[in-house]
Write a protein that holds these residues in place. Structure first.
Motif, PDB file in Angstrom:
ATOM      1  N   LEU A  38       0.788  -1.250  -0.019  1.00 37.19           N
ATOM      2  CA  LEU A  38      -0.093  -0.113   0.073  1.00 37.19           C
ATOM      3  C   LEU A  38       0.669   1.322   0.023  1.00 37.19           C
ATOM      4  O   LEU A  38       0.673   2.118  -0.811  1.00 37.19           O
ATOM      5  CB  LEU A  38      -0.916  -0.091   1.182  1.00 37.19           C
ATOM      6  CG  LEU A  38      -2.304  -0.999   1.058  1.00 37.19           C
ATOM      7  CD1 LEU A  38      -3.215  -0.887   2.347  1.00 37.19           C
ATOM      8  CD2 LEU A  38      -2.855  -0.643  -0.132  1.00 37.19           C
ATOM      9  N   THR A  39       1.856   1.285   0.834  1.00 37.31           N
ATOM     10  CA  THR A  39       3.084   2.460   0.760  1.00 37.31           C
ATOM     11  C   THR A  39       3.395   2.734  -0.665  1.00 37.31           C
ATOM     12  O   THR A  39       3.719   3.812  -1.245  1.00 37.31           O
ATOM     13  CB  THR A  39       4.114   2.213   1.639  1.00 37.31           C
ATOM     14  OG1 THR A  39       3.218   2.221   3.084  1.00 37.31           O
ATOM     15  CG2 THR A  39       4.960   3.421   1.810  1.00 37.31           C
ATOM     16  N   LEU A  41       2.163   1.806  -3.599  1.00 37.04           N
ATOM     17  CA  LEU A  41       1.140   2.075  -4.457  1.00 37.04           C
ATOM     18  C   LEU A  41       0.711   3.718  -4.263  1.00 37.04           C
ATOM     19  O   LEU A  41       0.507   4.316  -5.049  1.00 37.04           O
ATOM     20  CB  LEU A  41      -0.133   1.327  -4.242  1.00 37.04           C
ATOM     21  CG  LEU A  41       0.056  -0.193  -4.853  1.00 37.04           C
ATOM     22  CD1 LEU A  41      -1.191  -1.080  -4.514  1.00 37.04           C
ATOM     23  CD2 LEU A  41       0.167  -0.157  -6.347  1.00 37.04           C
ATOM     24  N   ARG A  42       0.842   4.252  -3.030  1.00 44.42           N
ATOM     25  CA  ARG A  42       0.286   5.266  -2.490  1.00 44.42           C
ATOM     26  C   ARG A  42       1.447   6.278  -3.274  1.00 44.42           C
ATOM     27  O   ARG A  42       1.161   7.182  -3.956  1.00 44.42           O
ATOM     28  CB  ARG A  42       0.401   5.623  -1.132  1.00 44.42           C
ATOM     29  CG  ARG A  42      -0.898   5.400  -0.137  1.00 44.42           C
ATOM     30  CD  ARG A  42      -0.687   5.886   1.089  1.00 44.42           C
ATOM     31  NE  ARG A  42      -1.723   5.117   1.968  1.00 44.42           N
ATOM     32  CZ  ARG A  42      -1.146   4.203   2.792  1.00 44.42           C
ATOM     33  NH1 ARG A  42       0.220   3.982   2.745  1.00 44.42           N
ATOM     34  NH2 ARG A  42      -2.011   3.369   3.337  1.00 44.42           N
ATOM     35  N   ASP A  43       2.813   5.946  -3.164  1.00 50.37           N
ATOM     36  CA  ASP A  43       3.839   6.895  -3.912  1.00 50.37           C
ATOM     37  C   ASP A  43       3.783   6.661  -5.149  1.00 50.37           C
ATOM     38  O   ASP A  43       3.947   7.762  -6.038  1.00 50.37           O
ATOM     39  CB  ASP A  43       5.229   6.051  -3.406  1.00 50.37           C
ATOM     40  CG  ASP A  43       5.486   6.399  -2.052  1.00 50.37           C
ATOM     41  OD1 ASP A  43       4.888   7.098  -1.110  1.00 50.37           O
ATOM     42  OD2 ASP A  43       6.484   5.723  -1.413  1.00 50.37           O
ATOM     43  N   TYR A  44       3.429   5.596  -5.917  1.00 48.68           N
ATOM     44  CA  TYR A  44       3.362   5.462  -7.277  1.00 48.68           C
ATOM     45  C   TYR A  44       2.222   6.396  -7.554  1.00 48.68           C
ATOM     46  O   TYR A  44       2.324   6.924  -8.739  1.00 48.68           O
ATOM     47  CB  TYR A  44       3.199   3.989  -7.831  1.00 48.68           C
ATOM     48  CG  TYR A  44       3.305   3.732  -9.379  1.00 48.68           C
ATOM     49  CD1 TYR A  44       4.570   3.797  -9.802  1.00 48.68           C
ATOM     50  CD2 TYR A  44       2.022   3.674  -9.977  1.00 48.68           C
ATOM     51  CE1 TYR A  44       4.565   3.460 -11.326  1.00 48.68           C
ATOM     52  CE2 TYR A  44       2.003   3.408 -11.420  1.00 48.68           C
ATOM     53  CZ  TYR A  44       3.341   3.481 -11.928  1.00 48.68           C
ATOM     54  OH  TYR A  44       3.242   3.401 -13.210  1.00 48.68           O
ATOM     55  N   VAL A  45       0.975   6.120  -7.247  1.00 49.07           N
ATOM     56  CA  VAL A  45      -0.093   6.956  -7.488  1.00 49.07           C
ATOM     57  C   VAL A  45       0.091   8.511  -7.398  1.00 49.07           C
ATOM     58  O   VAL A  45      -0.467   9.485  -8.280  1.00 49.07           O
ATOM     59  CB  VAL A  45      -1.371   6.623  -6.842  1.00 49.07           C
ATOM     60  CG1 VAL A  45      -2.654   7.528  -7.145  1.00 49.07           C
ATOM     61  CG2 VAL A  45      -1.733   5.182  -7.228  1.00 49.07           C
ATOM     62  N   GLN A  46       0.944   8.898  -6.493  1.00 45.87           N
ATOM     63  CA  GLN A  46       1.219  10.377  -6.282  1.00 45.87           C
ATOM     64  C   GLN A  46       2.062  10.827  -7.891  1.00 45.87           C
ATOM     65  O   GLN A  46       2.172  12.021  -8.048  1.00 45.87           O
ATOM     66  CB  GLN A  46       1.922  10.862  -5.151  1.00 45.87           C
ATOM     67  CG  GLN A  46       1.048  10.594  -3.945  1.00 45.87           C
ATOM     68  CD  GLN A  46       1.705  11.005  -2.697  1.00 45.87           C
ATOM     69  OE1 GLN A  46       3.012  11.105  -2.664  1.00 45.87           O
ATOM     70  NE2 GLN A  46       1.214  10.957  -1.523  1.00 45.87           N
ATOM     71  N   LYS A  78      -8.628  -2.760   1.908  1.00 44.20           N
ATOM     72  CA  LYS A  78      -7.868  -1.642   2.283  1.00 44.20           C
ATOM     73  C   LYS A  78      -7.510  -0.814   0.858  1.00 44.20           C
ATOM     74  O   LYS A  78      -7.390   0.360   1.130  1.00 44.20           O
ATOM     75  CB  LYS A  78      -6.626  -2.225   2.832  1.00 44.20           C
ATOM     76  CG  LYS A  78      -6.731  -2.634   4.040  1.00 44.20           C
ATOM     77  CD  LYS A  78      -5.407  -3.375   4.519  1.00 44.20           C
ATOM     78  CE  LYS A  78      -5.464  -4.272   5.913  1.00 44.20           C
ATOM     79  NZ  LYS A  78      -4.157  -5.062   6.108  1.00 44.20           N
ATOM     80  N   LEU A  79      -7.475  -1.577  -0.260  1.00 43.66           N
ATOM     81  CA  LEU A  79      -7.129  -0.683  -1.461  1.00 43.66           C
ATOM     82  C   LEU A  79      -8.256   0.048  -1.698  1.00 43.66           C
ATOM     83  O   LEU A  79      -7.967   1.314  -2.288  1.00 43.66           O
ATOM     84  CB  LEU A  79      -6.857  -2.019  -2.501  1.00 43.66           C
ATOM     85  CG  LEU A  79      -6.379  -1.494  -4.038  1.00 43.66           C
ATOM     86  CD1 LEU A  79      -4.823  -0.862  -3.554  1.00 43.66           C
ATOM     87  CD2 LEU A  79      -6.329  -2.800  -4.779  1.00 43.66           C
ATOM     88  N   THR A  82      -7.898   2.875   0.692  1.00 42.81           N
ATOM     89  CA  THR A  82      -6.895   3.840   0.380  1.00 42.81           C
ATOM     90  C   THR A  82      -7.013   4.796  -1.056  1.00 42.81           C
ATOM     91  O   THR A  82      -6.675   5.964  -1.142  1.00 42.81           O
ATOM     92  CB  THR A  82      -5.535   3.039   0.101  1.00 42.81           C
ATOM     93  OG1 THR A  82      -5.507   2.261   1.382  1.00 42.81           O
ATOM     94  CG2 THR A  82      -4.428   4.022   0.065  1.00 42.81           C
ATOM     95  N   PHE A  83      -7.690   3.980  -2.128  1.00 39.51           N
ATOM     96  CA  PHE A  83      -8.065   4.746  -3.385  1.00 39.51           C
ATOM     97  C   PHE A  83      -9.427   4.732  -3.688  1.00 39.51           C
ATOM     98  O   PHE A  83      -9.781   3.882  -4.754  1.00 39.51           O
ATOM     99  CB  PHE A  83      -7.097   3.819  -4.426  1.00 39.51           C
ATOM    100  CG  PHE A  83      -5.683   3.972  -3.895  1.00 39.51           C
ATOM    101  CD1 PHE A  83      -4.922   5.081  -4.001  1.00 39.51           C
ATOM    102  CD2 PHE A  83      -5.124   2.896  -3.752  1.00 39.51           C
ATOM    103  CE1 PHE A  83      -3.627   5.067  -3.750  1.00 39.51           C
ATOM    104  CE2 PHE A  83      -3.581   2.664  -3.222  1.00 39.51           C
ATOM    105  CZ  PHE A  83      -2.751   3.648  -3.453  1.00 39.51           C
TER     106      PHE A  83
END
Length: 136
Positions: A38-39, A41-46, A78-79, A82-83
């Motif tokens: 998840l961390t 993916l958060r960074d990637y999506v940013q 969770k996914l 988060t998104f």
């Protein structure tokens, strides 16, 4: 258009693949420790425009869900939490590990390189993503 991200979710590691922005080519991106997914993916999506996420759906030969689906269901929750604005879809992932291994053989990787389970997961995610692109 944005990228589509595909995940070959595993208990320990998760293979990640992405499309180009035109959603034509599926390419392996990396393999991430599942606890850090998840961390990552958060960074990637940013930094990238992600239009949707495709998660492999393990099924048995009789079309019933695999027992590993019990690990994926809580992750999907969770996914989506988060998104919330990114659609999440599923793609049948039967035989992707075998196809990934065969791809490694066909591309001439040596036996030692074929033992790299992280590479198998990344190639599996790419196969999941390509199957999804072929389906839509």
């Amino acid at each position: 258009m944005g990228r589509i991200v595909a995940l070959d979710f595993g208990k320990v590691r998760t293979g990640v693949a992405v499309t180009d922005e035109l959603q034509i080519i599926a390419s392996g991106l990396t393999t991430v420790q599942t606890k850090d997914l998840l961390t990552f993916l958060r960074d990637y999506v940013q930094t990238e425009n992600v239009e949707r996420i495709v998660v492999g759906e393990p099924k048995q030969m009789n079309n019933e869900v695999s027992e590993s689906e019990a690990l994926i269901i809580p992750f999907l929750k969770k996914l989506s939490d988060t998104f919330p604005k990114i659609p999440i879809e599923r793609q049948d992932e039967r035989f992707t590990s075998k196809m990934a291994f065969q791809t490694m053989i066909d591309s001439g990787l040596k036996k030692k390189q074929r033992r790299d389970k992280a590479l198998v997961d990344e190639i599996s995610a790419t196969i999941i993503l390509q199957a999804y692109l072929n389906r839509i």
